[in-house]
Design a protein around this motif. Structure first.
Motif, mmCIF file in Angstrom:
data_model
loop_
_atom_site.group_PDB
_atom_site.id
_atom_site.type_symbol
_atom_site.label_atom_id
_atom_site.label_comp_id
_atom_site.label_asym_id
_atom_site.label_seq_id
_atom_site.Cartn_x
_atom_site.Cartn_y
_atom_site.Cartn_z
ATOM 1 N N ALA A 126 17.998 1.794 -33.594
ATOM 2 C CA ALA A 126 17.337 2.648 -34.382
ATOM 3 C C ALA A 126 15.788 2.801 -34.090
ATOM 4 N N ARG A 127 15.177 1.724 -34.269
ATOM 5 C CA ARG A 127 13.863 1.623 -34.223
ATOM 6 C C ARG A 127 13.391 2.008 -32.883
ATOM 7 N N LEU A 128 14.014 1.400 -31.786
ATOM 8 C CA LEU A 128 13.684 1.759 -30.469
ATOM 9 C C LEU A 128 13.646 3.075 -30.118
ATOM 10 N N THR A 129 14.912 3.671 -30.439
ATOM 11 C CA THR A 129 14.966 5.291 -29.992
ATOM 12 C C THR A 129 14.066 5.815 -30.607
ATOM 13 N N ARG A 130 13.849 5.680 -32.002
ATOM 14 C CA ARG A 130 12.800 6.437 -32.617
ATOM 15 C C ARG A 130 11.577 6.451 -32.071
ATOM 16 N N ALA A 131 11.159 5.027 -31.715
ATOM 17 C CA ALA A 131 9.726 5.059 -31.189
ATOM 18 C C ALA A 131 9.745 5.691 -29.860
ATOM 19 N N GLY A 132 10.772 5.574 -29.146
ATOM 20 C CA GLY A 132 10.834 6.003 -27.814
ATOM 21 C C GLY A 132 10.838 7.910 -27.751
ATOM 22 N N ALA A 133 11.594 8.151 -28.801
ATOM 23 C CA ALA A 133 11.765 9.684 -29.191
ATOM 24 C C ALA A 133 10.494 10.189 -29.554
ATOM 25 N N LEU A 134 9.465 9.690 -30.430
ATOM 26 C CA LEU A 134 8.612 10.313 -31.154
ATOM 27 C C LEU A 134 7.612 10.774 -30.160
ATOM 28 N N PRO A 135 7.031 10.245 -29.099
ATOM 29 C CA PRO A 135 6.144 10.767 -28.268
ATOM 30 C C PRO A 135 6.827 11.765 -27.536
ATOM 31 N N LEU A 136 7.964 11.905 -27.444
ATOM 32 C CA LEU A 136 8.365 12.723 -26.546
ATOM 33 C C LEU A 136 8.556 14.061 -27.075
ATOM 34 N N TRP A 137 8.644 13.982 -28.575
ATOM 35 C CA TRP A 137 8.618 15.214 -29.594
ATOM 36 C C TRP A 137 7.356 16.027 -29.300
ATOM 37 N N GLN A 138 6.274 15.160 -28.933
ATOM 38 C CA GLN A 138 4.745 15.738 -28.703
ATOM 39 C C GLN A 138 4.683 16.522 -27.573
ATOM 40 N N ARG A 139 5.526 16.240 -26.597
ATOM 41 C CA ARG A 139 5.477 16.875 -25.265
ATOM 42 C C ARG A 139 5.868 18.210 -25.158
ATOM 43 N N ASP A 140 5.049 19.005 -24.524
ATOM 44 C CA ASP A 140 5.167 20.312 -24.185
ATOM 45 C C ASP A 140 6.459 20.707 -23.813
ATOM 46 N N PHE A 141 7.403 19.835 -23.164
ATOM 47 C CA PHE A 141 8.563 20.650 -22.689
ATOM 48 C C PHE A 141 9.601 20.601 -23.879
ATOM 49 N N ILE A 142 9.604 19.663 -24.678
ATOM 50 C CA ILE A 142 10.154 19.873 -26.140
ATOM 51 C C ILE A 142 9.744 21.054 -26.903
ATOM 52 N N LEU A 143 8.419 21.495 -26.864
ATOM 53 C CA LEU A 143 8.158 22.580 -27.387
ATOM 54 C C LEU A 143 8.428 23.972 -26.791
ATOM 55 N N ALA A 144 8.720 23.749 -25.421
ATOM 56 C CA ALA A 144 9.309 24.757 -24.829
ATOM 57 C C ALA A 144 10.652 24.914 -24.917
ATOM 58 N N ALA A 145 11.506 24.153 -25.118
ATOM 59 C CA ALA A 145 12.815 23.981 -25.669
ATOM 60 C C ALA A 145 12.941 24.702 -27.085
ATOM 61 N N ARG A 146 12.028 24.323 -28.061
ATOM 62 C CA ARG A 146 11.967 25.135 -29.429
ATOM 63 C C ARG A 146 11.712 26.539 -29.197
ATOM 64 N N VAL A 147 10.795 26.690 -28.547
ATOM 65 C CA VAL A 147 10.539 28.000 -28.305
ATOM 66 C C VAL A 147 11.764 28.850 -27.701
ATOM 67 N N ALA A 148 12.766 28.101 -27.020
ATOM 68 C CA ALA A 148 13.678 28.826 -26.414
ATOM 69 C C ALA A 148 14.902 28.620 -27.574
ATOM 70 N N GLY A 149 14.457 28.525 -28.797
ATOM 71 C CA GLY A 149 15.458 28.400 -29.811
ATOM 72 C C GLY A 149 16.164 27.266 -30.043
ATOM 73 N N LYS A 150 16.145 26.521 -29.300
ATOM 74 C CA LYS A 150 17.232 25.296 -29.223
ATOM 75 C C LYS A 150 17.121 24.506 -30.946
ATOM 76 N N SER A 151 18.269 24.092 -31.073
ATOM 77 C CA SER A 151 18.208 23.406 -32.564
ATOM 78 C C SER A 151 17.951 21.929 -32.127
ATOM 79 N N HIS A 152 17.087 21.049 -33.275
ATOM 80 C CA HIS A 152 16.570 19.819 -33.159
ATOM 81 C C HIS A 152 18.008 18.925 -32.474
ATOM 82 N N ALA A 153 19.076 19.055 -32.994
ATOM 83 C CA ALA A 153 20.277 18.132 -32.658
ATOM 84 C C ALA A 153 20.566 18.534 -31.058
#
Lengths: 315, 273, 540
Positions: free
Chosen positions: B147-174
């Protein structure tokens, strides 16, 4: 700094409350009720009823939890069902084996790991580094209780430098007591020092890649000076985390090593009480160990703040 | 890119252990349920490669079958840790900063605060000794690691622009977690998985050694060591060989893990202990 | 005699040739700027002078500091030289200082490395040096830690460290690239003053030609590890010989040919009194939560086909505003309406189709595990019945062609593309749902000047072809000027000035806008410069 300490202390208190709740309810879910579990299959109903009233099982869960915690706060862990002695006394005897053993092992582990890690990092990729890394790779893979058996075989049975087990007691003098803890401490410490040395090395290598290390070199520091003055303290932060985790591991890891060396410590106590189904002793010793681990986490948090000014000025 | 020495050497060791475990389902040199008291405590020989134990059973055969136990317990325990830990970590990262994240992470801290071996012993003591409960006891402590490892790896990814792009495309967090985050933390999980696997083998050996792992007649390396302890003075090979079997598998997995890390992504961090 | 003389310096790492036959020199009190695009080897040149190269680097040629040959020095002699005779300032002030040591100790360390003196004496010198670089002791005592200082202040500490021993040569590697434009101007002034005061040579590495033209006595232009042209600044600017130098300067002065906007259309985006707060970490244990107001009641409209610029320095709230406009974060007050629909995190997917976005960093904008085709079609998630099969391939091909790439490139992974190509792909992704409004969030800031010019042309061309409206967010004034019709200037969460772009530039009203425009380094008018020098040379 005071604010940070208070915040960590609050978190320490909260963890203790939650941990005590978890332990209390784990014990509650044993098959049947604790009394019939402790007495086993062939117990007479009236014996069970007697134990039930002794344990106060007729009171509500909340009352029993509060009584248990209240007692512990005052240093009263209840009375062992099997040995009919106060648990506090039993713990008091044994903690003077387990705690010194854990500290002894931690000291050894740190004394070995720091120079090894620093040496390997400063010779990255060279034969010295490869040798240290190879040794640690092996060290990580060795089960400590097997290593303990091999130590006994070599140093106790063949060379007869140490006794194969048992603890002479502190009343026989500190050197004698330390001698009887030496083989167990080495058995515990060596595999842990392998882990710590690897962490130390990789933390140092990470720091070596930082911009401020290049700044230090641009000021005229030699590689070695830069490593010692700027690298080490920055690398200490991840290393501290591991040292904290190792202490809790050593404290509990002693449980098996104490079996190998027949040491009368907390590990052996908890193991014997589990075999004897003496839940009162089990829950108290587990709570004590958890308390020590959480306390160490708290101390490590304070150590972070001592190392890192950024934590001191934040909340 | 060439496969490194670590991957090759570690892979060979792992393969050795896995092959031994698999072959043991079909064939072992001797029947390990058969006692042969006249031939007890023999030194390694042509007939008995690793010698025999105090009941005259062939140690080589027992090591082969014991590999099965070790691998199965460690594998399922890693499965439990990944199966529960990874979704929790993804979930916490997707809701980072919320009470949910806080709850998951504090819960993890709490599990970390318990001395794992003590709790494993407690669990097996209460639920009864046996391989299944050993798996459970080891698996629970794998959950916060993943759980810790996944969270630690995922947190910086959530700051990346391609995640923002996916959110702009209306995709859910899940959906973003499954589609973008998970594949990008997979390397991390594979490497940590091999390390947890090796730690699982060590933990299983420890539990069996104190009699809380697999029960007789199922052979296990840890219990072989426990049996050997009283005889170590006059039959050291009884203790030596199961120990070397444990070291071989743990070393193999660790080398493989390190090699995979260097191969997949040198920046990956693993947690040991 | 020159202070530093680099002769025929070549450098390779493994099979990779990094520098080839680099030759230049610096005299005392002279500022020499080494410039070029990424991969030109300019930073490696600086590290070679410091002799702080990676272990695997192999060099040939000469680096003479005075009459000492640095390439032949022992490591011990080099350590005695570094920080004492040659100081260095790095690009990233946020990481160049050790976070665990107070600033006074870090400056004093340089001094005590090279001179035996009591600690108090070294600290007194450090205090004097910090005061000299603009960090007076009453406000910035020696006991301050780096994290308590801003980026510009940290860079001053780094400079104090570098000049503490009054070195003969100072090397500054992109010293202001990480800083805001107003801070940059102050740091550049400080460097200029120090060079004059200490009679140092300054080797300045920078990609910014406007900074070069403003600062340098001499310019060295590099490309792919080679010096293509060098000379006295005024002369070189007026008489560029090499086509690459000409192209470089042309690109950084590039004016986009923006088609005229049609007037009188309806507003497609309307921001009304938008307020966005962030919760701050609690400062006291039981104190109520405090909030940082990042956006303080902003209002503006964007009309159909209109191209609007938004400029402001870091921390002014422009990124927060962007996220709110994209409907990723909720507002605390006010409203945003796009195409008649209120914008909020829970807005219907269909309402998002008409607004798309292009981000700054071409390296983090794409999932590295997906092929371009899949990356491009992600916005189709917003469409009820996304195109499939041949129709999809057709659309992907069209949109790739639209941004100047080949349809076949849909099959490639993102790591096969350069930074400029990636930004084209990002634009293609934004275009695929045929939006009417695109947010360009610092979309060209990470690109080299020549690539930047091409992308700006592409943006202008697309806006004509598709009658696109866009909001172009940037910290760089020169970029915004040529690609927008209207300009918003943002400071501390507020829009302090707005108006026609040209009007704002020529007659800025708000003091902040004036400061911004004055602080931004500008390339001199090269044609005027050329005419002037020619007149000067002409016989009277």
């Amino acid at each position: 700094m005071l604010r940070y300490t208070l915040k960590r202390a609050l978190s320490l208190g909260l963890s203790l409350v939650v941990a005590s709740l978890v332990i209390f309810f784990v014990i509650e879910v044993v098959p049947g009720d604790p009394a019939s579990f402790m007495l086993g299959l062939n117990a007479q109903p009236d014996t069970i009823a007697a134990l039930r009233s002794e344990l106060g099982l007729d009171a509500s869960k909340l009352e029993r939890y509060l009584a248990w915690v209240g007692g512990m706060v005052q240093g009263d862990f209840g009375t062992s069902y099997t040995y009919r002695t106060p648990v506090t006394e039993m713990i008091g005897d044994r903690i003077w084996v387990s705690l010194p053993l854990a500290l002894y092992a931690l000291t050894l582990s740190t004394l070995i790991a720091f120079p090894a890690g620093i040496y390997a990092a400063s010779r990255r990729g060279k034969p010295g580094d490869m040798a240290v890394m190879g040794a640690t790779q092996l060290g990580v893979a060795v089960p400590n209780f097997w290593f303990a058996m091999m130590l006994v075989l070599i140093f106790a049975i063949n060379l007869r430098w140490f006794s194969a087990g048992g603890f002479v007691g502190w009343e026989k003098g500190i050197p004698a007591a330390i001698k009887s803890l030496t083989l167990p401490a080495i058995a515990l410490a060596l595999p842990q020092s392998a882990i710590l040395a690897r962490v130390m090395r990789s933390a140092l290598l990470d720091v070596l890649g930082e911009d401020f290390m290049r700044t230090a070199r641009a000021k005229g520091l030699t590689r070695r000076q830069a490593l010692m003055r700027h690298g080490l303290r920055n690398a200490l932060i991840p290393v501290l985390t591991i040292i904290g985790m190792q202490f809790s591991f050593l404290l509990a890891g002693a449980i098996i090593i104490e079996q190998v060396f027949f040491l009368p410590g907390l590990g052996r106590l908890i193991f014997q009480s589990i075999s004897a189904r003496d839940l009162i002793v089990v829950e108290s010793v587990v709570m004590l160990l958890v308390f020590l681990v959480i306390l160490v986490t708290f101390l490590v948090d304070l150590a972070y703040a001592a190392v890192d000014p950024r934590l001191r000025s934040r909340t | 890119m060439m496969l490194s020495r670590n991957i090759l050497f570690g892979g060979v060791l792992c393969l050795l252990v896995i092959t031994a475990a698999l072959i043991s389902f079909l064939w072992t040199p001797f029947d390990i349920t058969q006692m042969d008291i006249p031939n007890k405590l023999q030194k390694p020989s042509a007939a008995h490669w690793f010698g025999t134990d105090h009941f005259g059973r062939d140690i080589f055969s027992m090591i082969m079958v014991g590999a099965r136990t070790s691998l199965a317990v460690a594998l399922v325990a890693v499965g439990i840790g990944m199966g529960l830990g990874v979704p929790l970590g993804l979930w916490a990262a997707a809701n980072s900063g919320s009470w949910l994240d806080e709850l998951i992470m504090r819960g993890n801290d709490l599990i970390f605060a318990f001395p794992s071996l003590v709790i494993a012993i407690l669990i097996t003591a209460i639920l009864g000794p046996g391989a299944v409960n050993a798996i459970l006891a080891i698996g629970i402590f794998n959950i916060p690691v993943f759980a810790r490892l996944t969270r630690a790896g995922a947190l910086p990814l959530w700051q990346r622009d391609f995640i923002l792009a996916a959110r702009v495309a209306g995709k859910s967090h899940a959906r973003i977690s499954a589609e973008h985050i998970l594949p990008n933390v997979a390397n991390l999980l594979i490497v940590q998985g091999t390390i947890q696997f090796s730690l699982g083998i060590l933990a299983e050996a420890g539990l069996s050694y104190v009699g809380l792992g697999a029960q007789p007649p199922t052979p296990s390396w840890g219990r072989m060591l426990a049996d050997a302890q009283t005889m170590v003075a006059f039959a050291p090979h009884l203790a030596l060989i199961p120990g070397l079997a444990i070291i071989t598998s743990v070393l193999g997995l660790n080398l493989l893990g390190d090699g995979l890390r260097d191969y997949l992504d040198p920046k990956i961090r693993v947690m040991r202990s | 005699m020159s202070l530093l003389s680099v002769q025929n310096l070549s450098l390779s790492i493994g099979p990779l040739s990094i520098l080839k036959d680099v030759t230049f020199s610096i005299a005392p009190g002279e500022i020499v700027a080494v410039t070029g695009e990424s991969g030109s080897g300019k930073s490696m040149t600086a590290l070679a002078v410091m002799q702080l190269l990676p272990d695997s680097a192999r060099t040939s040629g000469h680096i003479m500091l005075g009459d000492e040959e640095l390439t032949a020095q022992s490591e011990k002699a080099l350590c005695a030289m570094r920080g004492n005779c040659v100081g260095m300032v790095f690009q990233e002030p946020m990481t160049a200082l050790n976070p665990l040591h107070p600033i006074g100790q870090q400056v004093a360390e340089t001094i005590r490395m090279h001179a035996v003196m009591p600690k108090a004496e070294a600290e007194a010198q450090a205090a004097a040096m910090l005061t000299r670089v603009g960090l007076p002791q009453d406000r910035f005592p020696l006991s301050r830690y780096p994290h308590e200082l801003s980026g510009g202040q940290r860079q001053r500490v780094v400079i104090a460290m570098a000049i503490a021993r009054r070195p003969r040569l100072l090397i500054a590697d992109e010293p202001t690239t990480a800083l805001d434009v107003t801070t940059q101007a102050k740091i550049l002034d400080l460097l200029k003053d120090l060079v004059e005061e200490f009679d140092m040579g300054l080797l300045m590495i920078t990609h910014d030609l406007a900074v070069v033209a403003d600062m340098a006595d001499r310019i060295v232009v590099m490309r792919k590890g080679e010096v293509v042209e060098q000379g006295d600044t005024k002369h070189l600017l007026a008489h560029m010989q090499h086509p690459y130098t000409k192209a470089l300067f042309a690109a950084s002065q590039h004016q986009v040919d923006l088609p005229n906007a049609e007037d009188g259309h309806a507003a497609i985006l309307s921001v009304q009194n938008a307020v966005r707060d962030y919760a701050l970490p609690r400062t006291k244990l039981f104190a109520p939560r405090t909030f940082h107001r990042a956006v303080k009641g902003i209002s503006f409209d964007i009309h159909q086909g209109e191209r609007v610029g938004l400029v402001g320095e870091s921390g002014c709230g422009k990124s927060t505003l962007t996220r709110a406009i994209l409907g990723l974060e909720p507002l605390q007050d006010g409203s945003i309406t796009a195409f008649g629909t209120p914008v909020a995190p829970d807005m219907p997917a269909q309402a998002r189709i008409k607004t798309q976005v292009v981000f700054q960093d071409p390296y983090s904008s794409f999932n590295p595990r997906h092929k371009v085709g899949r990356i491009l079609t992600e916005p189709f998630h917003l469409v009820d019945t996304p195109p499939t099969g041949a129709a999809l391939t057709q659309i992907i091909g069209e949109v790739l062609t639209d941004v100047g790439l080949q349809p076949s490139e849909a099959q490639k992974y993102i790591h096969e593309f350069s930074g400029g190509q990636r930004q084209r792909i990002a634009i293609a992704r934004a275009l695929i749902t045929k939006p009417e409004l695109i947010i360009f969030d610092e979309a060209v800031s990470a690109l080299d000047v020549s690539i930047r010019a091409q992308i700006l042309d592409l943006i202008a061309e697309l806006s004509r072809r598709h009658n696109l409206a866009y909001l172009f967010i940037s910290h760089d004034l020169s970029v915004v000027r040529s690609v927008t019709d209207r300009l918003l200037v943002m400071q501390n969460g507020e829009i302090v000035e707005q108006g026609e772009t040209q009007t704002v530039f020529t007659t800025p009203q708000h003091p902040y806008t004036q400061t911004l425009i004055n602080a931004a380094p500008v390339l001199p008018d090269l044609t005027a410069l050329r005419d002037k020098t020619e007149t000067a040379h002409a016989p009277a």
